[in-house]
Scaffold this active site. Structure first.
Site, PDB file in Angstrom:
ATOM      1  CE  LYS A   1      -3.894   1.978   2.657  1.00 27.68           C
ATOM      2  NZ  LYS A   1      -4.784   1.787   3.832  1.00 27.68           N
TER       3      LYS A   1
ATOM      4  CB  SER B   1      -8.122   3.729   2.851  1.00 26.44           C
ATOM      5  OG  SER B   1      -7.294   3.057   3.772  1.00 26.44           O
TER       6      SER B   1
ATOM      7  CB  SER C   1      -8.505   0.757   5.580  1.00 25.12           C
ATOM      8  OG  SER C   1      -9.215   1.952   5.387  1.00 25.12           O
TER       9      SER C   1
HETATM   10  N1  GLN Z   1     -13.449   4.382   6.240  1.00 21.02           N
HETATM   11  C1  GLN Z   1     -12.803   4.706   7.467  1.00 21.02           C
HETATM   12  C2  GLN Z   1     -12.309   6.139   7.432  1.00 21.02           C
HETATM   13  O1  GLN Z   1     -12.472   6.772   6.423  1.00 21.02           O
HETATM   14  C3  GLN Z   1     -11.657   3.756   7.763  1.00 21.02           C
HETATM   15  C4  GLN Z   1     -10.459   4.025   6.962  1.00 21.02           C
HETATM   16  C5  GLN Z   1      -9.248   3.218   7.388  1.00 21.02           C
HETATM   17  O2  GLN Z   1      -9.371   2.191   8.031  1.00 21.02           O
HETATM   18  N2  GLN Z   1      -8.089   3.726   7.060  1.00 21.02           N
HETATM   19  O3  GLN Z   1     -11.764   6.643   8.369  1.00 21.02           O
END
Ligand code: GLN
EC number: 6.3.5.7
Length: 492
Positions: free
Chosen positions: A79, A154, A178
């Protein structure tokens, strides 16, 4: 060989050690697939063929010399939130578009030391804030199962790359879902470890008390191999925990599903917005586990309604503090012709950050400001503790807790959900991070449009082996994890 991308991590390791193919052949195979198929999926932000082939050659030399680990010569994707020395690390943001880290994240250092070959860096929501990967400054990634749909976020690039067979496995990070939600949207297995199990050093910070890295792959077995490499204490991360690391691969059959007590939270299956197909497939998967000998126990998680508001105070508060370092001075994007220092700060940040990141900085700064700190931030911390206690009470009576990973399947690209609609989609994943618990997503079937659906199993602290083992056994009895999107069947 045309089907190297169909092999599991164990099969790849065997093939390499028996010299059925070389790491160079395997790496070239993946690079060819990326060149042909990734223009449709757009999972990679940066492809690193030269470095990958050099690493592959080094791995082949090590394989010949017998100086190897279990994974020497196997490729992976990181990532784009993990710092990689000499290779751009953008976190999906224009503000880091020109950022080349002078060091590797500990996770990257560990994968290199294990002889893994880095194919490149994959797409993500800007600073990991989002659930679709659309907020990346380089644009959206497609879901390999339906190219007009999002892969989730994400860690959407990680999920799409693995689901399209453009990497055998990938790293992800999970601050509020995410790893689990994109794994669910793309039909993969993904593990969010206990907070402190994997080092956060060199991972671009979003919300430091919630961030955790983990593996994304086709199966629990594949995830176990990557966990064996990345887990462990790191003196460079003060929140990483000094605790012996399990051999996750050796433990894959160590938890008996027979007699396992699985908690089914009443509140979770009555959530407004839970898709009927998701509910049905998840219930079928639980029935399967019951057939395999587990006992389903109805439990109460009374704090469910507090998950979304609590997370969406704490995460932005921490983000507003973490992101204050991007000021156009030391590194990253700087605006043109600033009139003075204030103008430099203001314009570099307004031009460098996208709208969702700016929204979170505003919410977080507001929640931390002197007049509102007690009313919002301190209150949220207290509720966070209650959420954790809710889980600990439940674990007195059950071994693991089951839930969907997400209330729906993948959204369409450009669906343009309002921020609150998008935040509500995180209902099943956020509490795990607030409590610091481990959880895993396993694919359990498809909806009427053939989009994947995931089951989430939440474990008590340090139960990664147990979660991987349960899913491994489920996967011995089902074939959802071996099914591939049509685009993954294409040959390069
Ligand atoms: N969708 C959640 C957020 O926008 C989790 C994102 C994540 O785990 N990085 O914060």
């Amino acid at each position: 060989m045309t089907d190297l991308h169909r092999l599991s991590i164990r099969e790849l390791a065997e093939g390499l050690s028996q010299a059925k193919f070389s790491s160079r052949e395997l790496t070239e195979h993946y690079l060819k697939r990326i060149a042909k198929i990734d223009p449709l999926v757009k999972s990679y932000v940066t492809i690193t063929p030269e470095q990958a082939l050099a690493e592959a050659d080094a791995a082949d030399a090590a394989l010949k010399a017998g100086n190897v680990t279990a994974l020497t010569g196997i490729p992976l994707a990181h990532k784009d939130i993990f710092c990689t020395k000499g290779i751009k690390t953008t976190a999906g943001s224009k503000i880091l578009d020109n950022f080349i880290s002078p060091y590797d994240a500990t996770v990257v250092e560990k994968t290199k030391a294990a002889g893994l070959v880095t194919l490149g860096k994959v797409n993500m929501d800007e600073f990991a804030m989002g659930s679709t990967s659309e907020s990346s400054y380089v644009g959206a990634t497609s879901n390999p199962w339906a190219l007009d749909h999002v892969p989730g976020g994400s860690s959407g690039g990680s999920a799409a790359a693995v689901a399209a067979d453009l990497a055998p496995f990938a790293t992800g990070t999970d601050t509020g879902g995410s790893i689990r939600q994109p794994a669910s949207f793309c039909g993969l297995t993904g593990l969010k470890p206990t907070y402190g199990r994997v080092s956060r050093f060199g991972i671009i910070a979003y919300a430091s008390s919630l961030d955790q890295a983990g593996p994304m792959a086709r199966s629990a077995e594949d995830c176990a191999y990557l966990m064996n490499v990345i887990a462990g204490h790191d003196a460079k991360d003060s929140t990483s925990v000094k605790k012996e690391v399990d051999d996750y691969v050796a433990n894959l059959n160590n938890t008996s599903v027979k007699g396992l007590r699985i908690g089914i939270p009443k509140q979770y299956f009555n959530v407004a917005g839970l898709d009927a197909d998701v509910k049905t497939r998840v219930e079928e998967s639980l029935k399967k586990l019951e057939e395999m000998g587990a006992t389903l126990v109805e439990i109460d998680l009374n704090m469910t309604e507090a998950y979304v508001p609590t997370y969406y105070l704490i995460a932005p508060a921490e983000a507003s503090s973490n992101l204050s370092r991007y000021d156009g001075v030391r590194y990253g994007y700087r605006c043109e012709n600033p009139a003075d220092l204030m103008d430099l700060y203001k314009r570099s940040r307004s031009e460098g950050f996208g709208p969702e990141v700016q929204r979170r900085i505003l919410i977080g700064t507001y929640a931390l400001s002197a007049g509102y700190y007690d009313a919002y931030y301190v209150k949220a911390q207290k509720v966070r503790r209650l959420i954790q206690q809710d889980f600990l009470k439940a674990f007195e009576n059950v071994d693991v807790i089951a839930a969907p990973s997400a209330p729906t399947t993948a959204y369409k690209i450009g669906a343009n959900l309002s921020p609150t609609e998008m935040y509500l989609g995180d209902i099943y994943t956020l509490a795990v991070n607030l409590a610091g618990l481990p959880a895993i997503n396993a694919p359990v079937g498809f909806d009427k449009d053939s989009l994947p659906i995931g089951l989430q199993l939440i474990g008590n602290y340090w139960s990664e082996s147990q979660l991987l083992s349960i899913v491994h056994q489920y996967q011995q009895n089902t074939d959802f994890h071996t099914q591939r999107a049509a685009i993954a069947e294409e040959n390069a």
